[in-house]
Design a protein around this motif. Structure first.
Motif, PDB file in Angstrom:
ATOM      1  N   TRP A 187       0.822  -1.199   0.000  1.00 36.03           N
ATOM      2  CA  TRP A 187       0.000   0.000   0.000  1.00 36.03           C
ATOM      3  C   TRP A 187       0.862   1.258   0.000  1.00 36.03           C
ATOM      4  N   VAL A 188       0.441   2.232  -0.762  1.00 37.21           N
ATOM      5  CA  VAL A 188       1.202   3.469  -0.944  1.00 37.21           C
ATOM      6  C   VAL A 188       1.161   4.309   0.330  1.00 37.21           C
ATOM      7  N   SER A 189       2.317   4.789   0.779  1.00 35.17           N
ATOM      8  CA  SER A 189       2.396   5.662   1.949  1.00 35.17           C
ATOM      9  C   SER A 189       2.747   7.098   1.559  1.00 35.17           C
ATOM     10  N   GLU A 190       3.191   7.299   0.312  1.00 35.80           N
ATOM     11  CA  GLU A 190       3.516   8.628  -0.180  1.00 35.80           C
ATOM     12  C   GLU A 190       3.378   8.666  -1.695  1.00 35.80           C
ATOM     13  N   PHE A 191       3.254   9.867  -2.223  1.00 37.50           N
ATOM     14  CA  PHE A 191       3.158  10.061  -3.662  1.00 37.50           C
ATOM     15  C   PHE A 191       4.325  10.922  -4.126  1.00 37.50           C
ATOM     16  N   ILE A 192       4.672  10.779  -5.409  1.00 36.25           N
ATOM     17  CA  ILE A 192       5.709  11.593  -6.035  1.00 36.25           C
ATOM     18  C   ILE A 192       5.045  12.516  -7.048  1.00 36.25           C
ATOM     19  N   LEU A 193       5.176  13.811  -6.848  1.00 37.55           N
ATOM     20  CA  LEU A 193       4.586  14.791  -7.763  1.00 37.55           C
ATOM     21  C   LEU A 193       5.604  15.120  -8.848  1.00 37.55           C
ATOM     22  N   LEU A 194       5.298  14.794 -10.087  1.00 40.79           N
ATOM     23  CA  LEU A 194       6.252  14.951 -11.178  1.00 40.79           C
ATOM     24  C   LEU A 194       6.477  16.407 -11.565  1.00 40.79           C
ATOM     25  N   GLY A 195       5.498  17.260 -11.313  1.00 43.89           N
ATOM     26  CA  GLY A 195       5.660  18.677 -11.631  1.00 43.89           C
ATOM     27  C   GLY A 195       5.683  18.943 -13.126  1.00 43.89           C
ATOM     28  N   PHE A 196       6.415  19.981 -13.533  1.00 39.71           N
ATOM     29  CA  PHE A 196       6.424  20.407 -14.925  1.00 39.71           C
ATOM     30  C   PHE A 196       7.634  19.907 -15.706  1.00 39.71           C
ATOM     31  N   SER A 197       8.767  19.753 -15.036  1.00 43.19           N
ATOM     32  CA  SER A 197       9.978  19.384 -15.754  1.00 43.19           C
ATOM     33  C   SER A 197      10.958  18.713 -14.807  1.00 43.19           C
ATOM     34  N   SER A 198      11.867  17.914 -15.367  1.00 40.11           N
ATOM     35  CA  SER A 198      12.926  17.288 -14.584  1.00 40.11           C
ATOM     36  C   SER A 198      14.275  17.974 -14.815  1.00 40.11           C
ATOM     37  N   VAL A 247       2.431  10.863  -9.424  1.00 35.35           N
ATOM     38  CA  VAL A 247       1.318  11.703  -9.854  1.00 35.35           C
ATOM     39  C   VAL A 247       1.831  12.692 -10.893  1.00 35.35           C
ATOM     40  N   ASN A 248       1.300  12.618 -12.099  1.00 34.80           N
ATOM     41  CA  ASN A 248       1.738  13.509 -13.176  1.00 34.80           C
ATOM     42  C   ASN A 248       1.044  14.861 -13.047  1.00 34.80           C
ATOM     43  N   HIS A 249       1.410  15.567 -11.979  1.00 36.87           N
ATOM     44  CA  HIS A 249       0.827  16.879 -11.700  1.00 36.87           C
ATOM     45  C   HIS A 249       1.749  17.609 -10.746  1.00 36.87           C
ATOM     46  N   TYR A 250       1.465  18.895 -10.494  1.00 39.34           N
ATOM     47  CA  TYR A 250       2.287  19.639  -9.545  1.00 39.34           C
ATOM     48  C   TYR A 250       1.642  19.700  -8.165  1.00 39.34           C
ATOM     49  N   PHE A 251       0.450  19.143  -8.011  1.00 36.85           N
ATOM     50  CA  PHE A 251      -0.180  19.004  -6.702  1.00 36.85           C
ATOM     51  C   PHE A 251      -1.170  17.844  -6.757  1.00 36.85           C
ATOM     52  N   SER A 307     -10.301  11.808 -23.329  1.00 32.17           N
ATOM     53  CA  SER A 307      -9.657  12.937 -24.011  1.00 32.17           C
ATOM     54  C   SER A 307      -8.683  13.691 -23.101  1.00 32.17           C
ATOM     55  N   SER A 308      -8.371  13.107 -21.939  1.00 33.49           N
ATOM     56  CA  SER A 308      -7.501  13.796 -20.996  1.00 33.49           C
ATOM     57  C   SER A 308      -6.051  13.775 -21.455  1.00 33.49           C
ATOM     58  N   SER A 309      -5.330  14.826 -21.140  1.00 34.72           N
ATOM     59  CA  SER A 309      -3.907  14.949 -21.419  1.00 34.72           C
ATOM     60  C   SER A 309      -3.241  15.509 -20.174  1.00 34.72           C
ATOM     61  N   PRO A 310      -2.411  14.711 -19.453  1.00 31.56           N
ATOM     62  CA  PRO A 310      -1.817  15.170 -18.196  1.00 31.56           C
ATOM     63  C   PRO A 310      -1.069  16.489 -18.332  1.00 31.56           C
ATOM     64  N   GLU A 311      -0.279  16.654 -19.405  1.00 31.97           N
ATOM     65  CA  GLU A 311       0.486  17.877 -19.561  1.00 31.97           C
ATOM     66  C   GLU A 311      -0.422  19.079 -19.766  1.00 31.97           C
ATOM     67  N   ARG A 312      -1.451  18.907 -20.577  1.00 32.48           N
ATOM     68  CA  ARG A 312      -2.381  20.013 -20.802  1.00 32.48           C
ATOM     69  C   ARG A 312      -3.182  20.311 -19.539  1.00 32.48           C
ATOM     70  N   ASP A 313      -3.541  19.260 -18.795  1.00 34.60           N
ATOM     71  CA  ASP A 313      -4.297  19.461 -17.557  1.00 34.60           C
ATOM     72  C   ASP A 313      -3.502  20.283 -16.553  1.00 34.60           C
ATOM     73  N   LYS A 314      -2.202  20.043 -16.465  1.00 38.55           N
ATOM     74  CA  LYS A 314      -1.364  20.813 -15.551  1.00 38.55           C
ATOM     75  C   LYS A 314      -1.367  22.288 -15.924  1.00 38.55           C
ATOM     76  N   GLN A 315      -1.269  22.568 -17.203  1.00 36.72           N
ATOM     77  CA  GLN A 315      -1.235  23.955 -17.657  1.00 36.72           C
ATOM     78  C   GLN A 315      -2.574  24.646 -17.400  1.00 36.72           C
ATOM     79  N   VAL A 316      -3.668  23.946 -17.673  1.00 33.35           N
ATOM     80  CA  VAL A 316      -4.992  24.535 -17.492  1.00 33.35           C
ATOM     81  C   VAL A 316      -5.288  24.752 -16.009  1.00 33.35           C
ATOM     82  N   SER A 317      -4.965  23.758 -15.173  1.00 32.86           N
ATOM     83  CA  SER A 317      -5.224  23.896 -13.740  1.00 32.86           C
ATOM     84  C   SER A 317      -4.374  25.013 -13.138  1.00 32.86           C
ATOM     85  N   LEU A 318      -3.173  25.212 -13.673  1.00 37.00           N
ATOM     86  CA  LEU A 318      -2.336  26.323 -13.217  1.00 37.00           C
ATOM     87  C   LEU A 318      -3.021  27.647 -13.494  1.00 37.00           C
TER      88      LEU A 318
END
Length: 317
Positions: free
Chosen positions: A9-20, A175-179, A270-281
């Motif tokens: 079971w997951v105890s923590e998540f990793i937020l990928l953010g916008f770039s590495s 998590v492919n997001h910044y939050f 029709s979801s796109s993680p990268e586009r979702d991050k930009q729109v939610s920002l």
């Protein structure tokens, strides 16, 4: 749902953010830091001016003050952590921290959606019943409307967040997001039954109808009545003044609802993680930055209160 035995079971998540890329993250840190500080200072300034200037102690500016408080909380829920992750080596967030962030972010978002309806009602009463404005919108009613929006938001978000975080998370934790936004975290759940997916779909449908569709309908209905009332005004100057009082609210509502509707009401296919991050920002950080700009630039009372606070009260606007 996957049984709990023999699962990691997951105890923590990793937020990928916008770039590495460290250089890109450094540039993003400076940009987002400026956005965050500007948002907090701008909204804080509006709150201070409304509190200090007695001429702004009206229902309209009370609601504006509450909106600024919401925006400050909304952007603070996500931006400070994102700024830390842009410079830190570790981008992890605990399960409890993710739960809390998702809950508070969702609650403030729901409150803002319902509060836009309250502000539309304020404009409706002010333009359609100007002589009875203070009689209808008493301070008791204003406080009840504001408190009702907050109670509704925190209760509704609790239901959705509890359901999302009670799903089985047994492996993937990136998590492919910044939050920790609901749809991004939910996609990591280990589900193997149609019942869970159906319950989640029903819950999302109820919340979307309550949080997005119903407020938009009420806001549109209010402005239809407002437009009819404005068209009955004979003088061109009177019409322009009436439209001007509504323009700021309509601008803010548009900036908030269009991206929020795109993220939460489109099909999952029709979801796109990268586009979702930009729109939610945009509807998270940029809207909080634009709100004080839109209201201050178009509002002579706010500008007058600012000049008065700076000791320049006699300067003509």
């Amino acid at each position: 749902m996957i049984p709990r035995q023999n699962q990691s079971w997951v105890s923590e998540f990793i937020l990928l953010g916008f770039s590495s890329d460290p250089m890109t993250n450094s540039i993003l840190f400076i940009v987002f830091l400026l956005i965050y500080l500007s948002s907090v200072l701008g909204n804080g300034l509006i709150i201070m001016l409304v509190c200090l200037d007695t001429q702004l102690h009206t229902p309209m500016y009370f609601f504006l003050c509450v909106l600024s408080l919401l925006d400050m909380g909304y952007v603070t829920t996500t931006m400070p952590q994102m700024l830390v992750h842009l410079l830190a080596y570790s981008q992890t967030i605990s399960f409890a921290g993710c739960w809390l962030q998702m809950y508070v972010f969702g609650a403030l978002g729901i409150i803002e959606c319902t509060f836009f309806v309250v502000m539309a009602y304020d404009r409706y009463v002010a333009i359609c019943y100007p002589l009875r404005y203070t009689v209808i919108l008493t301070w008791d009613l204003c406080i009840r409307l504001a408190a009702g929006s907050w109670i509704c938001g925190f209760f509704s978000s609790l239901l959705h967040t509890f359901f999302t975080m009670s799903l089985p998370y047994c492996g993937p934790n990136r998590v492919n997001h910044y939050f920790c936004e609901g749809p991004s975290v939910h996609s990591l759940a280990c589900m193997d039954t149609h019942l869970t997916e159906m319950l989640d779909l029903m819950l999302d449908l109820v919340l979307n109808v309550f949080v997005i569709i119903t407020p938009i309908f009420l806001i549109v209905a209010s402005y239809i009545c407002i437009t009819k009332a404005i068209l009955k005004i004979k003088s061109t100057q009177g019409r322009c003044k009436a439209f001007s009082t509504c323009a700021s609210h309509l601008t803010v509502v548009t900036f908030f609802y269009i991206p929020a509707t795109y993220v939460y009401m489109r099909p999952n296919s029709s979801s796109s993680p990268e586009r979702d991050k930009q729109v939610s920002l945009f509807y998270n950080a940029v809207t909080a930055l634009l709100n004080p700009v839109v209201y201050s630039l178009r509002n002579k009372d706010i500008k007058r209160a600012f000049l008065k606070a700076m000791g320049l009260g006699r300067v003509d606007l």
